[in-house]
Write an enzyme that holds these catalytic residues in place. Sequence first.
Site, PDB file in Angstrom:
ATOM      1  N   GLU A 121      -9.845  -1.618   5.196  1.00 20.24           N
ATOM      2  CA  GLU A 121      -8.557  -1.387   6.297  1.00 20.24           C
ATOM      3  C   GLU A 121      -9.126  -1.585   7.627  1.00 20.24           C
ATOM      4  OE1 GLU A 121      -4.783   1.177   5.507  1.00 20.24           O
ATOM      5  OE2 GLU A 121      -3.719  -0.558   6.883  1.00 20.24           O
ATOM      6  N   GLU A 170      -5.858   9.008  17.672  1.00 22.34           N
ATOM      7  CA  GLU A 170      -6.308  10.481  18.044  1.00 22.34           C
ATOM      8  C   GLU A 170      -7.330  10.306  16.360  1.00 22.34           C
ATOM      9  OE1 GLU A 170      -3.525   9.376  18.368  1.00 22.34           O
ATOM     10  OE2 GLU A 170      -3.054   9.789  20.328  1.00 22.34           O
ATOM     11  N   SER A 172      -3.620   6.760  12.492  1.00 25.47           N
ATOM     12  CA  SER A 172      -3.388   6.661  14.120  1.00 25.47           C
ATOM     13  C   SER A 172      -4.720   6.872  15.134  1.00 25.47           C
ATOM     14  CB  SER A 172      -2.511   8.169  14.475  1.00 25.47           C
ATOM     15  OG  SER A 172      -3.192   8.641  14.033  1.00 25.47           O
ATOM     16  N   GLN A 231       1.212  -0.872  -0.202  1.00 24.93           N
ATOM     17  CA  GLN A 231      -0.077   0.136   0.470  1.00 24.93           C
ATOM     18  C   GLN A 231       0.773   1.589  -0.347  1.00 24.93           C
ATOM     19  OE1 GLN A 231      -1.506   0.758   4.147  1.00 24.93           O
ATOM     20  NE2 GLN A 231      -3.809   1.857   3.215  1.00 24.93           N
ATOM     21  N   GLY A 232       1.046   2.014  -1.111  1.00 25.16           N
ATOM     22  CA  GLY A 232       1.950   2.996  -0.885  1.00 25.16           C
ATOM     23  C   GLY A 232       0.930   4.401  -1.113  1.00 25.16           C
ATOM     24  N   SER A 287       0.877   6.472   2.826  1.00 22.10           N
ATOM     25  CA  SER A 287       1.712   7.100   3.618  1.00 22.10           C
ATOM     26  C   SER A 287       3.750   7.672   2.407  1.00 22.10           C
ATOM     27  CB  SER A 287       2.466   6.716   4.800  1.00 22.10           C
ATOM     28  OG  SER A 287       1.350   6.558   5.275  1.00 22.10           O
ATOM     29  N   SER A 314       4.039  -1.418   4.262  1.00 21.73           N
ATOM     30  CA  SER A 314       4.566  -2.917   4.774  1.00 21.73           C
ATOM     31  C   SER A 314       4.419  -3.354   3.633  1.00 21.73           C
ATOM     32  CB  SER A 314       3.482  -3.529   5.193  1.00 21.73           C
ATOM     33  OG  SER A 314       3.393  -1.785   6.607  1.00 21.73           O
TER      34      SER A 314
HETATM   35  C1  FAD Z   1       3.552  -1.455  11.003  1.00 25.62           C
HETATM   36  C2  FAD Z   1       3.041   0.228  10.422  1.00 25.62           C
HETATM   37  C3  FAD Z   1       2.583  -0.645   9.321  1.00 25.62           C
HETATM   38  C4  FAD Z   1       2.835   0.752   8.493  1.00 25.62           C
HETATM   39  N1  FAD Z   1       2.356   0.164   6.988  1.00 25.62           N
HETATM   40  C5  FAD Z   1       2.002   1.320   6.168  1.00 25.62           C
HETATM   41  C6  FAD Z   1       1.667   0.644   5.063  1.00 25.62           C
HETATM   42  O1  FAD Z   1       1.686  -0.608   4.004  1.00 25.62           O
HETATM   43  N2  FAD Z   1       1.264   2.047   3.589  1.00 25.62           N
HETATM   44  C7  FAD Z   1       1.373   3.596   4.126  1.00 25.62           C
HETATM   45  O2  FAD Z   1       0.794   3.713   3.041  1.00 25.62           O
HETATM   46  N3  FAD Z   1       0.971   3.471   5.638  1.00 25.62           N
HETATM   47  C8  FAD Z   1       1.743   2.589   6.352  1.00 25.62           C
HETATM   48  N4  FAD Z   1       2.051   3.024   7.425  1.00 25.62           N
HETATM   49  C9  FAD Z   1       2.012   4.560   8.107  1.00 25.62           C
HETATM   50  C10 FAD Z   1       0.337   4.965   8.596  1.00 25.62           C
HETATM   51  O3  FAD Z   1      -0.703   5.239   8.207  1.00 25.62           O
HETATM   52  C11 FAD Z   1       0.922   6.335   9.348  1.00 25.62           C
HETATM   53  O4  FAD Z   1       1.860   6.332  10.493  1.00 25.62           O
HETATM   54  C12 FAD Z   1      -0.576   6.942  10.719  1.00 25.62           C
HETATM   55  O5  FAD Z   1      -0.954   7.118   9.401  1.00 25.62           O
HETATM   56  C13 FAD Z   1       0.414   7.718  10.801  1.00 25.62           C
HETATM   57  O6  FAD Z   1       0.980   8.888   9.983  1.00 25.62           O
HETATM   58  P1  FAD Z   1       2.166   9.278  10.357  1.00 25.62           P
HETATM   59  O7  FAD Z   1       3.356   8.524  10.988  1.00 25.62           O
HETATM   60  O8  FAD Z   1       2.919  10.340   9.744  1.00 25.62           O
HETATM   61  O9  FAD Z   1       2.038  10.134  11.995  1.00 25.62           O
HETATM   62  P2  FAD Z   1       1.588  11.600  12.406  1.00 25.62           P
HETATM   63  O10 FAD Z   1       0.145  12.354  10.884  1.00 25.62           O
HETATM   64  O11 FAD Z   1       2.702  12.329  11.759  1.00 25.62           O
HETATM   65  O12 FAD Z   1       1.159  11.629  12.965  1.00 25.62           O
HETATM   66  C14 FAD Z   1       1.599  12.101  14.643  1.00 25.62           C
HETATM   67  C15 FAD Z   1       1.048  12.099  15.204  1.00 25.62           C
HETATM   68  O13 FAD Z   1       0.113  13.383  15.936  1.00 25.62           O
HETATM   69  C16 FAD Z   1      -1.250  13.360  16.092  1.00 25.62           C
HETATM   70  N5  FAD Z   1      -2.291  13.670  14.912  1.00 25.62           N
HETATM   71  C17 FAD Z   1      -1.867  13.874  13.691  1.00 25.62           C
HETATM   72  N6  FAD Z   1      -2.965  14.578  13.369  1.00 25.62           N
HETATM   73  C18 FAD Z   1      -4.000  14.922  14.303  1.00 25.62           C
HETATM   74  C19 FAD Z   1      -4.815  15.507  14.437  1.00 25.62           C
HETATM   75  N7  FAD Z   1      -5.265  16.068  13.282  1.00 25.62           N
HETATM   76  N8  FAD Z   1      -5.732  15.834  15.974  1.00 25.62           N
HETATM   77  C20 FAD Z   1      -5.312  14.649  16.918  1.00 25.62           C
HETATM   78  N9  FAD Z   1      -3.913  14.299  16.679  1.00 25.62           N
HETATM   79  C21 FAD Z   1      -3.383  14.030  15.676  1.00 25.62           C
HETATM   80  C22 FAD Z   1      -1.722  11.131  15.368  1.00 25.62           C
HETATM   81  O14 FAD Z   1      -2.148  10.563  16.062  1.00 25.62           O
HETATM   82  C23 FAD Z   1       0.184  10.988  15.958  1.00 25.62           C
HETATM   83  O15 FAD Z   1      -0.083  11.126  17.186  1.00 25.62           O
HETATM   84  C24 FAD Z   1       1.998   2.186   8.850  1.00 25.62           C
HETATM   85  C25 FAD Z   1       2.328   2.177   9.840  1.00 25.62           C
HETATM   86  C26 FAD Z   1       2.612   1.211  11.057  1.00 25.62           C
HETATM   87  C27 FAD Z   1       3.536   1.919  11.725  1.00 25.62           C
END
Ligand code: FAD
Length: 394
Positions: A250, A379, A377, A133-134, A136, A168
């Site tokens: 998902e 939140e 996430s 899944q591309g 993020s 992933s």
């Molecule tokens: C094990 C694992 C597998 C993954 N696999 C994939 C994958 O296959 N493909 C893919 O595309 N992505 C994947 N992801 C990515 C995942 O979808 C993102 O990590 C997730 O959406 C959060 O984005 P971020 O890491 O950029 O955090 P950020 O968006 O930077 O968030 C950081 C923190 O801020 C909080 N936050 C952000 N915005 C708000 C808001 N509006 N209100 C309140 N709090 C907020 C979040 O809850 C979090 O605690 C994976 C992540 C993990 C951990």
Amino acid sequence: MVETGYEGDEAFRLEVRSWLRDNFPEPLAYCNALIYLNDAGVAAGDDTFQLWRKRVAEKGWGVPTWPKMYGGADLSAAEARIISQEMARIGAFNPMRSNGTMMLGPTLLEYGTEEQKRRHLPGISDHSERWCQGFSEPGAGSDLASLQTKCVDMGDHFLVNGQKIWTSGADHADWCFCLVRTDTSNKHRGISFLLIDMKTPGIEARPIVLISGSTHFCEVFFNDVKVPKENLVGAVNEGWSIAKRLLQFERDSLSEGRGEAPSLLPLAQTHVGVDAEGRISDSDLRVRLITNAMRADAYTRTVQRIAAEAKAGNGVHDGVSALKNLGSGVAQVRAELLVEILGHGGLGWSGDAYAPEALEATRAWLHSKCFSIYGGSYEVQNNITAKRTLGLPG
Ligand SMILES: Cc1cc2nc3c(=O)[nH]c(=O)nc-3n(C[C@H](O)[C@H](O)[C@H](O)COP(=O)(O)OP(=O)(O)OC[C@H]3O[C@@H](n4cnc5c(N)ncnc54)[C@H](O)[C@@H]3O)c2cc1C
């Protein structure tokens, strides 16, 4: 173990039970299915697991509601639930769970062309085609629509340049379903949904090591990657609606089975000991174990009830974000309790001094931290619940 909470077709249930008795390999009962279902895991090559996967694929029960022509079994949502309940009852699991079956497949069934369905769904249903899944990017996670991976229409093909992260299984995937920016002047209506063959020149996947020690996900770089026009799903600049639908699929699939893990009580009795009345001797731990087991049971029944209520539709309901958070919480607390029960054994991360099950428990606990991040996430799911389910202002 949770028994069914609603009526089912009893004849079909007996048929499923009998088939599972004849076909589910006993050594896989109550195993940690994640070690097999993670495409990066070497365990996926295990012969017993491969046999189980082959049998389920032939039966079409990995994707039971899909049409037979695409590798499914043409069953109803209620029949599909009976299959998963009967699997859970004996500690079995669906060996076909993957990005393809949980996310892309249902999305293609709704938005794909007939040609795209025929080309990809059979390979997804028998796991001969693995998908990543591309979505993020380094600057686009929770605010996914900020994504910047550039896609230019070159007339006879698209040209893609940019970077994805946390992808992933990208280093093992055959294909990637990918969100790309086709218009920089409109945030949401400037995104398109592409299917990209990972063997295309210009793609590089670099694995990232997680806290649990596994390399579950990757950074993926696209440098002048040519994508055929027929790999566009939906229309140009209309990919955001498709992505939102895929994310619902998902989150819905992530809440599946979260509450159905085997009871920790027998393990606690062995490791922590019992008092004169046969209860776990540590009263504080006992209360927390029972609380977690009750929450898991309540959670499972809620998932079943909501799924039954939604059966008129396609099974995806408004409460999916709330369920994702509840299920993640139950599974995270369980992982922590397991480590606590193991005492010193639960402190090991590697080395011969610890039993393999203890090492697996520690790593599973570390891995459980990501349940409340991936798929959106904690939140952000609460924000969605507040807005869509409770009708609160954004
Ligand atoms: C094990 C694992 C597998 C993954 N696999 C994939 C994958 O296959 N493909 C893919 O595309 N992505 C994947 N992801 C990515 C995942 O979808 C993102 O990590 C997730 O959406 C959060 O984005 P971020 O890491 O950029 O955090 P950020 O968006 O930077 O968030 C950081 C923190 O801020 C909080 N936050 C952000 N915005 C708000 C808001 N509006 N209100 C309140 N709090 C907020 C979040 O809850 C979090 O605690 C994976 C992540 C993990 C951990």
